[in-house]
Write a protein that holds these residues in place. Structure first.
Motif, PDB file in Angstrom:
ATOM      1  N   ARG A   1      95.177  -3.649  38.203  1.00 19.33           N
ATOM      2  CA  ARG A   1      94.967  -2.232  38.479  1.00 19.33           C
ATOM      3  C   ARG A   1      95.203  -1.461  37.183  1.00 19.33           C
ATOM      4  NH1 ARG A   1      93.132  -0.688  43.507  1.00 19.33           N
ATOM      5  NH2 ARG A   1      94.172   1.296  43.172  1.00 19.33           N
TER       6      ARG A   1
ATOM      7  N   CYS B   1      82.552  -3.378  46.166  1.00 19.03           N
ATOM      8  CA  CYS B   1      83.478  -2.921  45.130  1.00 19.03           C
ATOM      9  C   CYS B   1      83.334  -3.783  43.875  1.00 19.03           C
ATOM     10  CB  CYS B   1      84.900  -3.026  45.671  1.00 19.03           C
ATOM     11  SG  CYS B   1      86.130  -2.422  44.521  1.00 19.03           S
TER      12      CYS B   1
ATOM     13  N   ILE C   1      88.277  -8.169  49.466  1.00 15.96           N
ATOM     14  CA  ILE C   1      87.136  -7.360  49.932  1.00 15.96           C
ATOM     15  C   ILE C   1      85.866  -7.609  49.110  1.00 15.96           C
ATOM     16  CG2 ILE C   1      86.294  -4.951  50.141  1.00 15.96           C
ATOM     17  CD1 ILE C   1      88.362  -4.840  52.141  1.00 15.96           C
ATOM     18  N   PRO C   2      85.952  -7.633  47.767  1.00 24.65           N
ATOM     19  CA  PRO C   2      84.701  -7.876  47.021  1.00 24.65           C
ATOM     20  C   PRO C   2      84.074  -9.223  47.398  1.00 24.65           C
ATOM     21  CG  PRO C   2      86.405  -7.050  45.553  1.00 24.65           C
ATOM     22  CD  PRO C   2      87.078  -7.357  46.858  1.00 24.65           C
TER      23      PRO C   2
HETATM   24  S1  SF4 Z   1      91.787  -3.104  46.581  1.00 31.44           S
HETATM   25 FE1  SF4 Z   1      90.699  -3.211  44.608  1.00 31.44          FE
HETATM   26  S2  SF4 Z   1      89.175  -4.853  44.831  1.00 31.44           S
HETATM   27 FE2  SF4 Z   1      89.915  -4.322  46.880  1.00 31.44          FE
HETATM   28  S3  SF4 Z   1      88.414  -2.862  47.616  1.00 31.44           S
HETATM   29 FE3  SF4 Z   1      90.104  -1.654  46.733  1.00 31.44          FE
HETATM   30  S4  SF4 Z   1      89.520  -1.305  44.592  1.00 31.44           S
HETATM   31 FE4  SF4 Z   1      88.162  -2.933  45.394  1.00 31.44          FE
END
Ligand code: SF4
Length: 452
Positions: free
Chosen positions: A286, A159, A168-169
């Protein structure tokens, strides 16, 4: 958690082949990783075992999204060590191997998310594959952990966003999109194998192709660009339901609504808004502008009246004031989303959000969560009630002696509601029938099959 025992991956067991017990934890994206690992193992002649005990090895695919998920993963590793002793760990938690080794120094190997080759190398080292020429046991669509009639289709990894509450990234890296032709070939194989519903997933589905500058690839007689809209349109030609998950609210999402109103893909959008207060959204990194979001929702519904909107939100984000929370509640009331999930903020280690404001006490989080759920339950029930008297297409997930349970186009598996279907003739799992809706309760619909 996916239970291997419930899949068809256990067919054709060979007595002398090395046997692997597999635990799959976490979200559908992790489930797809598990499917790929198992597909490779089965193609190499490994068998799957229903139990840790007696297996040659255990693989645990972990989830590290929240601290509670990490605790569940660590407990699963502990069980595997106790019951078997030979354990390989992979998945999101594998990105921080020291955390696993601190608690469980006895694991054989730890590999990170999507490191399929490293997992296989670790398996080969611990339990070499048996050299039997009769290894062609894998169906062309690979091994699936979902029932036969629906499948997750992962279109990208990683991501490019940096939402402050999310690691996650950090765990999975930046966006890497699959070529459109690869995705379409996989989807075609799945449909040929009996899949009736394709669930498109990724970390950020609407960002698909940005990393490869929407490069085209050849599928059948045409070039298909790696672009959200183009891919959705082509998937819609395969004859299966196509459901879009994890769509980040970029402006170009508006474009796919036309495909939904034309019946090309399901009129269903899983779009995690996470909050509605512009100041909280800013701290979350966001996209903000709540009035714009409300106007967009209104326009989407105008263009596609059958649209189902699912979203998720976080309450108790660091520094969230009562006024900010009330903005969220007002938004919920006005937006009239069909399905909503709500999480209490968890201070995941390493998430920048933890330093962006005072931590909200647990009792305040709990109280806000309850208020949120009360409002949303009223909204959801109101929207469900409107379906009484209508006819809905329903895909059957399970059949019982008197009623079958399925899902309408508005319900994704695992996360949404169900439709309980009475029928004069026996129904089959995977069949799509027309149901006259007779009654609604807080989450589910009840009706009678009227068209087969
Ligand atoms: S919450 Fe945001 S940073 Fe995390 S995977 Fe989803 S879009 Fe990507």
């Amino acid at each position: 958690m996916a239970d291997i025992a419930s899949t068809d991956a256990l067919s054709s067991v060979r007595a002398d082949a090395p046997r692997i017990s597999f635990v799959s934890l976490g979200c559908p994206k992790a489930l797809v990783d598990s499917e790929r690992i198992i597909t490779s193992l089965r193609s190499e002649g490994y068998e799957l075992s229903r139990r840790h005990e007696g297996a040659d090895l255990v693989i645990v695919n972990t989830c590290g999204f929240l601290d509670s998920a990490k605790a569940e993963s660590l407990a699963a590793i502990g069980d595997a060590l106790k019951e078997n002793g030979k354990v390989i760990v992979t998945g999101c938690m594998g990105a921080e191997p020291e955390h696993i080794r601190d608690v469980h120094p006895g694991v054989l190997a730890v590999t990170g998310p999507q490191q399929y080759e490293s997992v296989l190398a670790a398996v080969h080292q611990a339990v070499p594959p048996s050299h039997d020429p009769f290894v062609d046991l894998v169906p062309p669509q690979g091994i699936k952990l979902t029932p036969r009639h629906y499948a997750y289709l992962k279109i990208s990894e990683g991501c490019n966003n940096r939402c402050t509450f999310c690691i996650i990234p950090k765990l999975r890296g930046d966006l890497v999109s699959r070529p459109a032709a690869d995705v379409l070939r996989e989807a075609e194989r799945l449909v040929a194998a009996g899949v009736k519903e394709l669930l498109v997933i990724s970390q950020d589905t609407s960002a698909y192709g940005i990393d490869v500058k929407y490069a085209a690839s050849k599928w059948k007689d045409r070039e298909v660009r790696a672009r959200f809209l183009d891919l959705a349109r082509e998937l819609g030609t395969l004859g299966a339901w196509v459901r879009m998950h994890y769509v980040y609210p970029y402006p170009h999402v508006d474009e796919v609504i036309g495909l939904m109103s034309d019946g090309v893909i399901l009129p269903y959008l899983d779009i995690p808004f996470q909050h509605a207060s512009p100041t909280v959204l800013k701290r979350m990194k966001r996209p903000a502008a709540q009035e714009k979001t409300l106007a967009r929702i209104q326009k989407w519904r105008q263009d596609c009246p059958d649209l189902t909107l699912r979203s998720t939100f976080i309450v108790g984000f660091p520094g969230e004031t009562e006024a900010e929370f009330e903005e969220l509640i007002d938004f919920l009331d006005e937006a009239e989303l069909d399905r909503v999930g709500c999480f209490k903020y968890e201070p995941v280690a390493g998430a920048p959000a933890n330093d962006l404001g005072a931590a909200i006490p647990d009792e305040v989080k709990e109280e806000r969560w309850k208020r949120f759920m009360e409002v949303q339950q009223r909204v959801s029930a109101r929207r469900l009630k409107r379906k009484v008297g209508t006819r809905q297409q329903v895909i059957i997930d399970s059949v019982g002696p008197t009623v079958a349970v399925g899902r309408s186009k508005a319900d994704a598996p695992e996360i949404d509601g169900s439709v309980h279907v009475a029928s004069r003739r026996p129904l089959r799992v995977g069949e799509i029938v027309t149901v006259k809706i007779e009654r609604a309760d807080a989450y589910d619909l009840h009706g009678m099959a009227v068209g087969f």
